[in-house]
Design a protein around this motif. Sequence first.
Motif, PDB file in Angstrom:
ATOM      1  N   UNK A  27      45.371  52.561  46.087  1.00 12.72           N
ATOM      2  CA  UNK A  27      44.848  51.619  45.081  1.00 12.72           C
ATOM      3  C   UNK A  27      44.854  50.179  45.602  1.00 12.72           C
ATOM      4  N   UNK A  28      43.902  49.404  45.138  1.00 12.29           N
ATOM      5  CA  UNK A  28      43.772  47.997  45.499  1.00 12.29           C
ATOM      6  C   UNK A  28      44.384  47.173  44.370  1.00 12.29           C
ATOM      7  N   UNK A  29      45.421  46.400  44.660  1.00 10.94           N
ATOM      8  CA  UNK A  29      46.147  45.637  43.645  1.00 10.94           C
ATOM      9  C   UNK A  29      45.968  44.140  43.881  1.00 10.94           C
ATOM     10  N   UNK A  30      45.594  43.427  42.825  1.00 12.09           N
ATOM     11  CA  UNK A  30      45.379  41.979  42.923  1.00 12.09           C
ATOM     12  C   UNK A  30      46.336  41.261  41.976  1.00 12.09           C
ATOM     13  N   UNK A  31      47.109  40.363  42.523  1.00 13.26           N
ATOM     14  CA  UNK A  31      48.008  39.539  41.724  1.00 13.26           C
ATOM     15  C   UNK A  31      47.398  38.149  41.575  1.00 13.26           C
ATOM     16  N   UNK A  32      47.157  37.737  40.322  1.00 16.34           N
ATOM     17  CA  UNK A  32      46.618  36.401  40.042  1.00 16.34           C
ATOM     18  C   UNK A  32      47.461  35.787  38.928  1.00 16.34           C
ATOM     19  N   UNK A  33      48.546  35.157  39.318  1.00 19.02           N
ATOM     20  CA  UNK A  33      49.483  34.638  38.328  1.00 19.02           C
ATOM     21  C   UNK A  33      50.223  35.783  37.667  1.00 19.02           C
ATOM     22  N   UNK A  34      50.161  35.855  36.337  1.00 19.39           N
ATOM     23  CA  UNK A  34      50.838  36.932  35.604  1.00 19.39           C
ATOM     24  C   UNK A  34      49.902  38.088  35.269  1.00 19.39           C
ATOM     25  N   UNK A  35      48.681  38.055  35.816  1.00 17.04           N
ATOM     26  CA  UNK A  35      47.711  39.128  35.572  1.00 17.04           C
ATOM     27  C   UNK A  35      47.611  40.020  36.807  1.00 17.04           C
ATOM     28  N   UNK A  36      47.753  41.334  36.602  1.00 16.13           N
ATOM     29  CA  UNK A  36      47.662  42.303  37.684  1.00 16.13           C
ATOM     30  C   UNK A  36      46.419  43.173  37.475  1.00 16.13           C
ATOM     31  N   UNK A  37      45.578  43.268  38.495  1.00 18.20           N
ATOM     32  CA  UNK A  37      44.353  44.054  38.431  1.00 18.20           C
ATOM     33  C   UNK A  37      44.445  45.197  39.429  1.00 18.20           C
ATOM     34  N   UNK A  38      44.130  46.416  38.952  1.00 17.38           N
ATOM     35  CA  UNK A  38      44.250  47.601  39.793  1.00 17.38           C
ATOM     36  C   UNK A  38      42.895  48.313  39.858  1.00 17.38           C
ATOM     37  N   UNK A  39      42.435  48.585  41.086  1.00 17.14           N
ATOM     38  CA  UNK A  39      41.131  49.231  41.263  1.00 17.14           C
ATOM     39  C   UNK A  39      41.201  50.256  42.391  1.00 17.14           C
ATOM     40  N   UNK A  40      40.201  51.141  42.423  1.00 13.89           N
ATOM     41  CA  UNK A  40      40.100  52.115  43.521  1.00 13.89           C
ATOM     42  C   UNK A  40      38.819  51.911  44.327  1.00 13.89           C
ATOM     43  N   UNK A  41      37.833  51.346  43.748  1.00 16.52           N
ATOM     44  CA  UNK A  41      36.576  51.111  44.445  1.00 16.52           C
ATOM     45  C   UNK A  41      35.527  50.642  43.465  1.00 16.52           C
ATOM     46  N   UNK A  42      35.211  49.356  43.488  1.00 16.81           N
ATOM     47  CA  UNK A  42      34.310  48.796  42.486  1.00 16.81           C
ATOM     48  C   UNK A  42      33.963  47.367  42.881  1.00 16.81           C
ATOM     49  N   UNK A  43      33.114  46.708  42.095  1.00 16.82           N
ATOM     50  CA  UNK A  43      32.806  45.295  42.331  1.00 16.82           C
ATOM     51  C   UNK A  43      33.085  44.508  41.056  1.00 16.82           C
ATOM     52  N   UNK A  44      33.781  43.406  41.199  1.00 18.53           N
ATOM     53  CA  UNK A  44      34.220  42.630  40.042  1.00 18.53           C
ATOM     54  C   UNK A  44      34.623  41.232  40.498  1.00 18.53           C
ATOM     55  N   UNK A  45      34.866  40.359  39.517  1.00 17.78           N
ATOM     56  CA  UNK A  45      35.275  38.984  39.815  1.00 17.78           C
ATOM     57  C   UNK A  45      36.567  38.667  39.090  1.00 17.78           C
ATOM     58  N   UNK A  46      37.431  37.912  39.761  1.00 21.15           N
ATOM     59  CA  UNK A  46      38.659  37.424  39.135  1.00 21.15           C
ATOM     60  C   UNK A  46      38.641  35.898  39.201  1.00 21.15           C
ATOM     61  N   UNK A  47      38.879  35.267  38.061  1.00 25.84           N
ATOM     62  CA  UNK A  47      38.966  33.803  38.014  1.00 25.84           C
ATOM     63  C   UNK A  47      40.337  33.429  37.478  1.00 25.84           C
ATOM     64  N   UNK A  48      41.150  32.813  38.340  1.00 26.65           N
ATOM     65  CA  UNK A  48      42.492  32.375  37.960  1.00 26.65           C
ATOM     66  C   UNK A  48      42.757  31.036  38.637  1.00 26.65           C
ATOM     67  N   UNK A  49      42.332  29.975  37.985  1.00 27.10           N
ATOM     68  CA  UNK A  49      42.400  28.634  38.561  1.00 27.10           C
ATOM     69  C   UNK A  49      43.652  27.913  38.069  1.00 27.10           C
ATOM     70  N   UNK A  50      44.487  27.400  38.980  1.00 28.17           N
ATOM     71  CA  UNK A  50      45.679  26.655  38.566  1.00 28.17           C
ATOM     72  C   UNK A  50      45.315  25.505  37.628  1.00 28.17           C
ATOM     73  N   UNK A  51      46.029  25.381  36.524  1.00 23.85           N
ATOM     74  CA  UNK A  51      45.755  24.321  35.555  1.00 23.85           C
ATOM     75  C   UNK A  51      44.894  24.778  34.392  1.00 23.85           C
ATOM     76  N   UNK A  52      44.153  25.889  34.565  1.00 28.63           N
ATOM     77  CA  UNK A  52      43.339  26.424  33.469  1.00 28.63           C
ATOM     78  C   UNK A  52      44.159  27.403  32.638  1.00 28.63           C
TER      79      UNK A  52
END
Length: 317
Positions: free
Chosen positions: A155-180
């Motif tokens: 599995x592909x795991x993405x940590x963006x602050x306190x949000x964890x995203x888990x995928x196996x194969x796909x296309x998507x966008x993550x937006x986690x900008x400091x201060x927002x």
Amino acid sequence: MEEEKYKELVQRYLEKKSTDEELEVFVYLMKQGKLDKHLEEMMNTDLGLEQDQVLLPEKKAWLKWFRWPMAAAVALTAGMLFFFSTRKQRSDTQIGNQMIYNSASSVLKKILPDGSTVWLNPGARFTYPSRFGKFRAVSMQGEIFFEVAKDQQHPFLISSGTVLTKVWGTSFRVRSVPGEKITKVSVLTGKVSVRTASKIKKEIMLLPEEEVSYNKADQDLLKTPIEPGSDMMIWRKAELSFEDTELSAIIPALSRYYHVPIFLKEEKLKKYRLTADFKGKNLPDILVLICKSVQCSYTSIGKEITLSTANQQFNHL
């Protein structure tokens, strides 16, 4: 002139200096057989041995080796074990995290060790291991679009602050900008699960054309459909091709297709004519192809994109 470019492309490939985009061109030309001659020439040059370079052990030296004292043989074995052990430890220490920061004003593209591709928006920061293990774990800040290579076992795991995203194969966008206050995950294709690492445990499954917003204030996840005309659409694959067409006509067509304002800064750019097949490409990749063809660069500020001949740069790793 064209043959010289092919030769340079092969040379850079053999020296392991090719950029991601040069590798794409290399594979494309190789499939057409246009690089065969240069590959054969360079491989023969690099690997060819003259007759007097082939050395065979002398019989006396071979017999002499067996007359070494046992202590010397043990010392040699121990030395070899130490060498390979030290070498392994050294290679292990070199396996660490790689960090990318996009300081440019255009999107930066990077292909990861597993074949996944990421596009970093200006100001984005991305950290990944030089070699993936059981989990393909990465971390990020800013805005990044992902095309994750399918691998059900890892599995592909993405940590963006306190949000964890888990995928196996796909296309998507993550937006986690400091201060927002809002972190957002938007899915274009495939399926993604998103959860929080906060005290309030919650997990949401996303399908194509869906997104989830995480509010840092109330630590809640809210799923909604992606709005029509969203800037997320710049990542969809194009179904466009042009035959001997001026940029003055191509750019408005791209602008309409992706619902993004795109401008040509100089008048001379409008007169360039292109024959191009953009099928299967997203907008950032199309812009890079156009810029390479007419020797210009592009900047992305807010939702506006401008192509210019000033400060030419091709943003990739």
